[in-house]
Design a protein around this motif. Structure first.
Motif, mmCIF file in Angstrom:
data_model
loop_
_atom_site.group_PDB
_atom_site.id
_atom_site.type_symbol
_atom_site.label_atom_id
_atom_site.label_comp_id
_atom_site.label_asym_id
_atom_site.label_seq_id
_atom_site.Cartn_x
_atom_site.Cartn_y
_atom_site.Cartn_z
ATOM 1 N N ALA A 25 0.835 -1.206 0.000
ATOM 2 C CA ALA A 25 0.000 0.000 0.000
ATOM 3 C C ALA A 25 0.871 1.258 0.000
ATOM 4 N N ARG A 26 1.949 1.226 0.775
ATOM 5 C CA ARG A 26 2.854 2.373 0.867
ATOM 6 C C ARG A 26 3.476 2.681 -0.494
ATOM 7 N N ALA A 27 3.870 1.640 -1.221
ATOM 8 C CA ALA A 27 4.538 1.819 -2.508
ATOM 9 C C ALA A 27 3.558 1.943 -3.672
ATOM 10 N N GLY A 28 2.305 1.521 -3.467
ATOM 11 C CA GLY A 28 1.310 1.599 -4.530
ATOM 12 C C GLY A 28 1.564 0.632 -5.670
ATOM 13 N N LEU A 29 2.077 -0.564 -5.343
ATOM 14 C CA LEU A 29 2.395 -1.560 -6.363
ATOM 15 C C LEU A 29 1.375 -2.692 -6.365
ATOM 16 N N THR A 30 1.230 -3.345 -7.512
ATOM 17 C CA THR A 30 0.387 -4.526 -7.609
ATOM 18 C C THR A 30 1.260 -5.764 -7.430
ATOM 19 N N GLU A 31 0.637 -6.910 -7.251
ATOM 20 C CA GLU A 31 1.404 -8.149 -7.108
ATOM 21 C C GLU A 31 2.169 -8.482 -8.383
ATOM 22 N N GLU A 32 1.599 -8.142 -9.523
ATOM 23 C CA GLU A 32 2.305 -8.369 -10.796
ATOM 24 C C GLU A 32 3.595 -7.546 -10.840
ATOM 25 N N ASN A 33 3.512 -6.278 -10.395
ATOM 26 C CA ASN A 33 4.700 -5.415 -10.361
ATOM 27 C C ASN A 33 5.757 -5.985 -9.427
ATOM 28 N N THR A 36 7.480 -9.116 -10.811
ATOM 29 C CA THR A 36 8.426 -8.731 -11.858
ATOM 30 C C THR A 36 9.688 -8.125 -11.266
ATOM 31 N N LEU A 37 9.521 -7.269 -10.250
ATOM 32 C CA LEU A 37 10.670 -6.611 -9.621
ATOM 33 C C LEU A 37 11.637 -7.598 -8.985
ATOM 34 N N ILE A 38 11.113 -8.680 -8.420
ATOM 35 C CA ILE A 38 12.006 -9.630 -7.755
ATOM 36 C C ILE A 38 12.436 -10.769 -8.684
ATOM 37 N N GLY A 39 12.007 -10.712 -9.949
ATOM 38 C CA GLY A 39 12.495 -11.661 -10.941
ATOM 39 C C GLY A 39 11.638 -12.897 -11.150
ATOM 40 N N LEU A 40 10.377 -12.846 -10.744
ATOM 41 C CA LEU A 40 9.467 -13.968 -10.972
ATOM 42 C C LEU A 40 8.631 -13.663 -12.209
ATOM 43 N N LYS A 41 8.346 -14.687 -12.999
ATOM 44 C CA LYS A 41 7.642 -14.480 -14.257
ATOM 45 C C LYS A 41 6.149 -14.199 -14.071
ATOM 46 N N THR A 42 5.539 -14.839 -13.079
ATOM 47 C CA THR A 42 4.119 -14.636 -12.810
ATOM 48 C C THR A 42 3.924 -14.402 -11.317
ATOM 49 N N ARG A 43 2.695 -14.111 -10.929
ATOM 50 C CA ARG A 43 2.461 -13.876 -9.503
ATOM 51 C C ARG A 43 2.189 -15.175 -8.735
ATOM 52 N N THR A 44 2.008 -16.296 -9.433
ATOM 53 C CA THR A 44 1.760 -17.570 -8.762
ATOM 54 C C THR A 44 2.910 -17.969 -7.839
ATOM 55 N N GLU A 60 15.686 -11.968 -3.117
ATOM 56 C CA GLU A 60 14.286 -11.596 -3.363
ATOM 57 C C GLU A 60 13.753 -10.721 -2.230
ATOM 58 N N LEU A 61 14.079 -11.074 -0.980
ATOM 59 C CA LEU A 61 13.622 -10.264 0.151
ATOM 60 C C LEU A 61 14.212 -8.868 0.124
ATOM 61 N N ILE A 62 15.477 -8.762 -0.238
ATOM 62 C CA ILE A 62 16.117 -7.448 -0.298
ATOM 63 C C ILE A 62 15.490 -6.599 -1.406
ATOM 64 N N LEU A 63 15.306 -7.182 -2.593
ATOM 65 C CA LEU A 63 14.685 -6.447 -3.694
ATOM 66 C C LEU A 63 13.257 -6.036 -3.345
ATOM 67 N N MET A 64 12.518 -6.942 -2.729
ATOM 68 C CA MET A 64 11.149 -6.632 -2.340
ATOM 69 C C MET A 64 11.134 -5.542 -1.272
ATOM 70 N N GLY A 65 12.055 -5.632 -0.323
ATOM 71 C CA GLY A 65 12.137 -4.626 0.729
ATOM 72 C C GLY A 65 12.425 -3.247 0.174
ATOM 73 N N GLU A 66 13.300 -3.178 -0.828
ATOM 74 C CA GLU A 66 13.585 -1.890 -1.459
ATOM 75 C C GLU A 66 12.357 -1.367 -2.196
ATOM 76 N N ALA A 67 11.676 -2.233 -2.925
ATOM 77 C CA ALA A 67 10.499 -1.819 -3.699
ATOM 78 C C ALA A 67 9.345 -1.413 -2.785
ATOM 79 N N LEU A 68 9.172 -2.138 -1.688
ATOM 80 C CA LEU A 68 8.050 -1.869 -0.782
ATOM 81 C C LEU A 68 8.424 -0.926 0.348
ATOM 82 N N ARG A 69 9.633 -0.404 0.290
ATOM 83 C CA ARG A 69 10.113 0.575 1.273
ATOM 84 C C ARG A 69 10.050 0.038 2.695
ATOM 85 N N PHE A 70 10.551 -1.189 2.878
ATOM 86 C CA PHE A 70 10.592 -1.768 4.219
ATOM 87 C C PHE A 70 11.500 -0.922 5.106
#
Length: 84
Positions: A25-33, A36-44, A60-70
């Protein structure tokens, strides 16, 4: 009759879920975004990892943390929940 006691994976999933939803919510991203940011082809695969956060790689956790502003607190919440 009492409630079923949570095991480590249940606690980790719950703590991660809270941090993930707030960050998303903070970053305003969708699960698809996010996938993609962490290198997965789909959201499954992302959804499978959300059920057991131990399947996320450190990268993946570090990339996600940066994208989601952890925050530092968010990272510590995830780490602490996984170690109990």
């Amino acid at each position: 009759m009492g409630r079923k006691k949570q095991n480590r994976v249940d606690r980790w999933r719950d703590e991660f879920g809270v941090v993930y939803r707030v960050g998303k919510a903070r970053a305003g991203l969708t699960e698809e975004n996010i996938s993609t940011l962490i290198g997965l082809k789909t959201r499954t695969p992302l959804q499978a990892r959300q059920k057991d956060p131990g399947k996320f790689t450190l990268n993946e956790l570090i990339l996600m943390g940066e994208a989601l502003r952890f925050t530092d607190e968010d990272y510590l919440t995830i780490i602490h929940a996984g170690k109990i």
